[in-house]
Design a protein around this motif. Structure first.
Motif, PDB file in Angstrom:
ATOM      1  N   GLN A 156      69.710 -10.192  96.897  1.00  0.00           N
ATOM      2  CA  GLN A 156      70.532 -10.131  98.125  1.00  0.00           C
ATOM      3  C   GLN A 156      71.750  -9.236  97.888  1.00  0.00           C
ATOM      4  OE1 GLN A 156      71.426 -13.843 100.043  1.00  0.00           O
ATOM      5  NE2 GLN A 156      69.328 -14.583  99.897  1.00  0.00           N
ATOM      6  N   SER A 174      73.364 -19.137 105.066  1.00  0.00           N
ATOM      7  CA  SER A 174      73.493 -20.344 104.228  1.00  0.00           C
ATOM      8  C   SER A 174      74.936 -20.740 103.871  1.00  0.00           C
ATOM      9  CB  SER A 174      72.669 -20.179 102.952  1.00  0.00           C
ATOM     10  OG  SER A 174      71.315 -20.002 103.281  1.00  0.00           O
ATOM     11  N   GLN A 177      76.334 -23.739 105.432  1.00  0.00           N
ATOM     12  CA  GLN A 177      75.925 -25.087 104.986  1.00  0.00           C
ATOM     13  C   GLN A 177      77.116 -25.812 104.363  1.00  0.00           C
ATOM     14  OE1 GLN A 177      72.573 -25.547 102.335  1.00  0.00           O
ATOM     15  NE2 GLN A 177      71.387 -23.971 103.370  1.00  0.00           N
ATOM     16  N   HIS A 206      62.020  -4.647 107.658  1.00  0.00           N
ATOM     17  CA  HIS A 206      63.315  -4.871 107.003  1.00  0.00           C
ATOM     18  C   HIS A 206      64.402  -4.015 107.641  1.00  0.00           C
ATOM     19  CE1 HIS A 206      60.547  -6.276 103.893  1.00  0.00           C
ATOM     20  NE2 HIS A 206      61.545  -7.023 103.473  1.00  0.00           N
ATOM     21  N   ASP A 207      65.513  -4.662 107.961  1.00  0.00           N
ATOM     22  CA  ASP A 207      66.676  -3.919 108.458  1.00  0.00           C
ATOM     23  C   ASP A 207      67.864  -4.263 107.556  1.00  0.00           C
ATOM     24  OD1 ASP A 207      68.038  -2.183 110.075  1.00  0.00           O
ATOM     25  OD2 ASP A 207      67.470  -3.166 111.947  1.00  0.00           O
ATOM     26  N   PHE A 252      64.699 -20.807  95.608  1.00  0.00           N
ATOM     27  CA  PHE A 252      66.062 -20.490  96.051  1.00  0.00           C
ATOM     28  C   PHE A 252      66.977 -21.434  95.278  1.00  0.00           C
ATOM     29  CE2 PHE A 252      63.257 -19.483  99.527  1.00  0.00           C
ATOM     30  CZ  PHE A 252      63.675 -18.216  99.877  1.00  0.00           C
ATOM     31  N   PHE A 254      69.579 -22.842  95.849  1.00  0.00           N
ATOM     32  CA  PHE A 254      70.297 -23.893  96.590  1.00  0.00           C
ATOM     33  C   PHE A 254      69.393 -24.964  97.179  1.00  0.00           C
ATOM     34  CE2 PHE A 254      69.438 -21.053 100.183  1.00  0.00           C
ATOM     35  CZ  PHE A 254      69.525 -19.804  99.567  1.00  0.00           C
ATOM     36  N   GLU A 283      56.421 -13.740 106.113  1.00  0.00           N
ATOM     37  CA  GLU A 283      57.393 -14.699 105.591  1.00  0.00           C
ATOM     38  C   GLU A 283      58.472 -14.906 106.667  1.00  0.00           C
ATOM     39  OE1 GLU A 283      59.137 -13.353 101.829  1.00  0.00           O
ATOM     40  OE2 GLU A 283      61.047 -13.867 102.790  1.00  0.00           O
TER      41      GLU A 283
HETATM   42  C1  FA5 Z   1      67.530 -16.532 102.614  1.00  0.00           C
HETATM   43  O1  FA5 Z   1      68.285 -15.757 103.176  1.00  0.00           O
HETATM   44  C2  FA5 Z   1      67.937 -17.978 102.398  1.00  0.00           C
HETATM   45  N1  FA5 Z   1      69.310 -18.143 102.705  1.00  0.00           N
HETATM   46  C3  FA5 Z   1      67.058 -18.861 103.258  1.00  0.00           C
HETATM   47  C4  FA5 Z   1      67.107 -20.325 102.942  1.00  0.00           C
HETATM   48  C5  FA5 Z   1      67.958 -21.156 103.661  1.00  0.00           C
HETATM   49  C6  FA5 Z   1      66.309 -20.858 101.969  1.00  0.00           C
HETATM   50  C7  FA5 Z   1      68.014 -22.495 103.399  1.00  0.00           C
HETATM   51  C8  FA5 Z   1      66.337 -22.206 101.714  1.00  0.00           C
HETATM   52  C9  FA5 Z   1      67.196 -23.028 102.417  1.00  0.00           C
HETATM   53  P1  FA5 Z   1      65.541 -14.842 102.446  1.00  0.00           P
HETATM   54  O2  FA5 Z   1      66.269 -13.809 101.681  1.00  0.00           O
HETATM   55  O3  FA5 Z   1      64.115 -15.016 102.112  1.00  0.00           O
HETATM   56  O4  FA5 Z   1      66.279 -16.248 102.316  1.00  0.00           O
HETATM   57  O5  FA5 Z   1      65.706 -14.543 103.995  1.00  0.00           O
HETATM   58  C10 FA5 Z   1      65.310 -15.476 104.978  1.00  0.00           C
HETATM   59  C11 FA5 Z   1      64.480 -14.821 106.067  1.00  0.00           C
HETATM   60  O6  FA5 Z   1      65.220 -13.731 106.610  1.00  0.00           O
HETATM   61  C12 FA5 Z   1      63.201 -14.184 105.574  1.00  0.00           C
HETATM   62  O7  FA5 Z   1      62.150 -15.113 105.545  1.00  0.00           O
HETATM   63  C13 FA5 Z   1      62.936 -13.112 106.607  1.00  0.00           C
HETATM   64  O8  FA5 Z   1      62.282 -13.669 107.733  1.00  0.00           O
HETATM   65  C14 FA5 Z   1      64.321 -12.696 106.986  1.00  0.00           C
HETATM   66  N2  FA5 Z   1      64.712 -11.457 106.282  1.00  0.00           N
HETATM   67  C15 FA5 Z   1      65.042 -11.278 105.000  1.00  0.00           C
HETATM   68  N3  FA5 Z   1      65.373 -10.007 104.732  1.00  0.00           N
HETATM   69  C16 FA5 Z   1      65.264  -9.339 105.908  1.00  0.00           C
HETATM   70  C17 FA5 Z   1      65.485  -7.983 106.330  1.00  0.00           C
HETATM   71  N4  FA5 Z   1      65.931  -7.065 105.497  1.00  0.00           N
HETATM   72  N5  FA5 Z   1      65.267  -7.668 107.621  1.00  0.00           N
HETATM   73  C18 FA5 Z   1      64.853  -8.616 108.485  1.00  0.00           C
HETATM   74  N6  FA5 Z   1      64.628  -9.906 108.174  1.00  0.00           N
HETATM   75  C19 FA5 Z   1      64.829 -10.265 106.902  1.00  0.00           C
END
Ligand code: FA5
Length: 341
Positions: A156, A174, A177, A206-207, A252, A254, A283
């Motif tokens: 991230q 998050s 939270q 992805h954006d 994750f 957390f 996903e």
């Molecule tokens: C998270 O951001 C965690 N904070 C999510 C989480 C919350 C996990 C609470 C557990 C408990 P992740 O990096 O996978 O996770 O992003 C979450 C969702 O955001 C992804 O499943 C996807 O749908 C969306 N996402 C991630 N990156 C991008 C992107 N670059 N562009 C658009 N959507 C995205």
């Protein structure tokens, strides 16, 4: 008396000649024709003092003067109306004219889906919360069990602000939270829709700037069963039909245990396309049970309470709902695209 009548008439005609606008016109008209204090009313009052034999003649003179002044006033008004720049003219509104209708805008598709989601969660007793987009390193990472050395930070990357306290554009929703736990304590049910940022190359799915919706439920004896029930309610509420989902273990820092909830790609029906990277699955919703360290950071005793959390990819959900095959269209500002919703 006769002399007075002539003087008054001459003065009135001179003043009328000098009138420039409707306001002045109104004042002059009142000056001469006001029933109680008008100059002509005063003259008419004086007629009773005129000798009997002269009275008819004087009366006629007053009436003639009155008529002349009235005519001059009328002439002046039509000139004012014709002349440009007059207030009456400017303010005149022709209500019968056909005017072009204002074009009403509409809500962006992401806002539309956010509103729908908020309604679904409110019906399940969740609060809707907000949090800062410019976030501290502590709330975005540290408080979520991601210390500085943790490799999870690499997944991230974001935009950092040069400041005394480490500030960054939040990479997910998050951090709210811990903020919510600190503010409201337990039990707690909230969702947090919001914009997040990542320093990453863009492609069809992805954006660098996108939307997520965080969910958090904390109470006594919360388990994965509660999590799955809420997820099902959410997906059927949004898609209004059955959507194939799968749960995979996911990591994750957390949550413990953590999962990835994928939905079958609605763009290609599972066959494979650029949006789902040819896998047939997308996903959408990482989730899990809140890690005890995160509960502690929020001031909640992990021995008494447990909870689940999820981070819905809101922009991706909008893509699935409306079958949009490139995420970049949503923030491109192209009205030909946006007007379709
Ligand atoms: C998270 O951001 C965690 N904070 C999510 C989480 C919350 C996990 C609470 C557990 C408990 P992740 O990096 O996978 O996770 O992003 C979450 C969702 O955001 C992804 O499943 C996807 O749908 C969306 N996402 C991630 N990156 C991008 C992107 N670059 N562009 C658009 N959507 C995205």
């Amino acid at each position: 008396m006769e002399l007075n009548i002539k003087k008054l008439k001459d003065q009135a005609l001179k003043e009328i000649d000098g009138i420039k606008n409707s306001e002045e016109w109104e004042n002059i008209k009142n000056k001469y024709f006001s029933r109680k204090s008008g100059e002509l009313a005063k003259l008419l009052k004086d007629i009773k003092d005129v000798a009997d034999d002269l009275r008819p003649k004087v009366g006629t003179m007053v009436n003639e003067a009155k008529e002349e002044i009235e005519n001059a006033l009328e002439d002046k008004m039509s000139k004012i109306k014709k002349g440009s720049g007059d207030k009456l003219e400017r303010d005149f509104i022709d209500v019968t004219l056909n005017i072009e209708k204002y074009k009403l805008g509409h809500l962006h598709p992401v806002t539309q889906i956010t509103n729908e989601l908020e309604d679904i969660f409110k019906s399940m007793g969740f609060m809707i919360l907000d949090g800062p987009e410019l976030e501290s390193d502590y709330y975005n990472f540290e408080s979520l069990n991601i210390p500085t050395w943790h490799p999870a930070r690499d997944t991230q990357d974001t935009f950092y602000i040069e400041a005394k306290d480490k500030l960054l554009m939040r990479t997910h929703t998050s951090p709210v939270q811990v903020r919510a736990m600190q503010k409201y304590g337990a039990p707690l049910r909230c969702v947090v829709p919001g914009r997040v940022f990542r320093n990453e190359a863009t492609d069809a799915s992805h954006d660098h700037t996108f939307y997520q919706l965080e969910g958090l439920m904390i109470d006594k004896d919360i388990s994965i069963t509660n999590l799955i029930a809420v997820m099902k309610e959410l997906l059927s509420g949004i898609f209004k039909r059955e959507v194939k989902v799968r749960l995979r273990p996911g990591y994750f820092p957390f949550v413990e245990p953590g999962f990835e909830l994928d939905i079958q790609c609605l763009i290609c029906g599972g066959k494979g396309c650029p949006v789902c990277k040819q896998s047939g699955w997308l996903e959408l919703l990482p989730c899990g049970l809140v890690h005890p360290n995160v509960l502690k950071a929020g001031g909640i005793d992990p021995k008494k309470y447990s909870g689940f959390a999820f981070g819905l990819g809101l922009t991706r959900l909008v893509m699935m709902k409306y079958k949009i095959d490139d995420i970049r269209l949503l923030q491109g500002g192209d009205l030909r695209f946006l007007n379709q919703f």
